[in-house]
Design a protein around this motif. Sequence first.
Motif, mmCIF file in Angstrom:
data_model
loop_
_atom_site.group_PDB
_atom_site.id
_atom_site.type_symbol
_atom_site.label_atom_id
_atom_site.label_comp_id
_atom_site.label_asym_id
_atom_site.label_seq_id
_atom_site.Cartn_x
_atom_site.Cartn_y
_atom_site.Cartn_z
ATOM 1 N N PHE A 240 0.805 -1.212 0.000
ATOM 2 C CA PHE A 240 0.000 0.000 0.000
ATOM 3 C C PHE A 240 0.844 1.271 0.000
ATOM 4 O O PHE A 240 0.340 2.349 0.287
ATOM 5 C CB PHE A 240 -0.963 -0.019 1.184
ATOM 6 N N MET A 241 2.148 1.120 -0.303
ATOM 7 C CA MET A 241 3.040 2.275 -0.432
ATOM 8 C C MET A 241 2.876 3.207 0.770
ATOM 9 O O MET A 241 2.655 4.415 0.640
ATOM 10 C CB MET A 241 2.751 3.024 -1.740
ATOM 11 N N CYS A 242 2.978 2.613 1.937
ATOM 12 C CA CYS A 242 2.589 3.295 3.165
ATOM 13 C C CYS A 242 3.562 4.383 3.609
ATOM 14 O O CYS A 242 4.776 4.236 3.490
ATOM 15 C CB CYS A 242 2.459 2.284 4.304
ATOM 16 N N ARG A 243 2.998 5.436 4.131
ATOM 17 C CA ARG A 243 3.743 6.367 4.967
ATOM 18 C C ARG A 243 3.734 5.789 6.382
ATOM 19 O O ARG A 243 2.975 4.868 6.684
ATOM 20 C CB ARG A 243 3.087 7.741 4.950
ATOM 21 N N ALA A 244 4.546 6.356 7.254
ATOM 22 C CA ALA A 244 4.588 5.853 8.628
ATOM 23 C C ALA A 244 3.217 5.910 9.284
ATOM 24 O O ALA A 244 2.821 4.999 10.015
ATOM 25 C CB ALA A 244 5.598 6.652 9.444
ATOM 26 N N SER A 245 2.462 6.967 9.009
ATOM 27 C CA SER A 245 1.152 7.133 9.648
ATOM 28 C C SER A 245 0.157 6.058 9.229
ATOM 29 O O SER A 245 -0.784 5.760 9.954
ATOM 30 C CB SER A 245 0.580 8.518 9.322
ATOM 31 N N PHE B 118 -1.913 -3.487 13.317
ATOM 32 C CA PHE B 118 -0.591 -3.489 13.950
ATOM 33 C C PHE B 118 -0.682 -2.636 15.213
ATOM 34 O O PHE B 118 -0.889 -1.434 15.136
ATOM 35 C CB PHE B 118 0.467 -2.930 12.998
ATOM 36 N N HIS B 119 -0.575 -3.284 16.358
ATOM 37 C CA HIS B 119 -0.677 -2.510 17.586
ATOM 38 C C HIS B 119 0.390 -2.912 18.589
ATOM 39 O O HIS B 119 1.076 -3.928 18.437
ATOM 40 C CB HIS B 119 -2.077 -2.609 18.203
ATOM 41 N N GLY B 120 0.507 -2.097 19.612
ATOM 42 C CA GLY B 120 1.524 -2.304 20.626
ATOM 43 C C GLY B 120 1.113 -3.329 21.664
ATOM 44 O O GLY B 120 0.089 -4.013 21.534
ATOM 45 N N ASP B 121 1.895 -3.429 22.713
ATOM 46 C CA ASP B 121 1.673 -4.444 23.744
ATOM 47 C C ASP B 121 0.331 -4.290 24.443
ATOM 48 O O ASP B 121 -0.233 -5.265 24.946
ATOM 49 C CB ASP B 121 2.793 -4.388 24.785
ATOM 50 N N HIS B 122 -0.199 -3.090 24.496
ATOM 51 C CA HIS B 122 -1.441 -2.844 25.221
ATOM 52 C C HIS B 122 -2.634 -2.638 24.281
ATOM 53 O O HIS B 122 -3.681 -2.153 24.704
ATOM 54 C CB HIS B 122 -1.280 -1.627 26.135
ATOM 55 N N GLY B 123 -2.467 -3.004 23.032
ATOM 56 C CA GLY B 123 -3.579 -2.961 22.094
ATOM 57 C C GLY B 123 -3.819 -1.630 21.417
ATOM 58 O O GLY B 123 -4.729 -1.516 20.594
ATOM 59 N N GLY B 124 -3.023 -0.612 21.734
ATOM 60 C CA GLY B 124 -3.203 0.698 21.122
ATOM 61 C C GLY B 124 -2.424 0.838 19.830
ATOM 62 O O GLY B 124 -1.726 -0.085 19.397
ATOM 63 N N PHE C 47 8.288 4.047 16.391
ATOM 64 C CA PHE C 47 8.449 2.584 16.414
ATOM 65 C C PHE C 47 8.681 2.068 15.000
ATOM 66 O O PHE C 47 9.553 1.225 14.765
ATOM 67 C CB PHE C 47 7.206 1.924 17.012
ATOM 68 N N TRP C 48 7.905 2.571 14.044
ATOM 69 C CA TRP C 48 8.052 2.124 12.666
ATOM 70 C C TRP C 48 9.384 2.570 12.083
ATOM 71 O O TRP C 48 10.041 1.829 11.369
ATOM 72 C CB TRP C 48 6.899 2.641 11.822
ATOM 73 N N TYR C 49 9.816 3.782 12.396
ATOM 74 C CA TYR C 49 11.114 4.247 11.909
ATOM 75 C C TYR C 49 12.234 3.330 12.402
ATOM 76 O O TYR C 49 13.136 2.963 11.639
ATOM 77 C CB TYR C 49 11.385 5.673 12.381
#
Length: 218
Positions: A21-26, A109-115, A121-123
């Motif tokens: 999807f040619m994603c940006r970080a956001s 794609f979420h962190g340890d607490h589901g957020g 993080f992606w960088y």
Amino acid sequence: TVWSDKCKVKAWAMFLFSICFMCRASCLTTYCPMIEHIEFPDNPNAYGSDGLPEYLVIVWYDWKSRSSSTRNIAYILHMYRNHVDGDICPVFWLLYYLALFDITSGPIFHGDHGGYLSPPFWYRTVNAIFDMVPRLQHCTSHSIRRSAATWAGRCKAQVPAVRKCGRWVSTETMFKYMEDGRAQYERNTQYGSIDPQQFIWVFKDPSVGESASSDSPL
């Protein structure tokens, strides 16, 4: 940092998703699609002998909404299987990641607490992946978006499909990247040779123009 096997699966699933999807970080963090918005094919013929779907439908909402008129509007994109090389099959790795982490709700794609994950993080993840390959150590997260458009051009993808898939606002920039890819294709095939990249990744969208064959990898 030494990654666990689970972390490697997550990083690779995110990496392939970002290429598709040619994603940006956001796109993977602040505006990441929800798992509730992943749809499977209704047609039983759209599944391989291994039981995996030929594609997944990823529905995006409020993707960088710039006005109230675009909020809560579904933006539908397709992620197709890669039958040529399973190591870079986005459908397989996304489903494997979701099953491995037992993710049933919230952002894909979420962190340890589901957020939602944070852009830093992606960088860090992208930098770690590129650092593993000496000739790619100069690359950044934006290199994925640029290279994916170049790759699509090299695979002779259709412009409307690439524009939709990458959600490009500036078609001038997109055209430049795609033309770079087409030039690479022409150089590699000018003496009757086959471009080694040609059949590895094929962007297609059944709703735009002539559809690709059923055994196209993406």
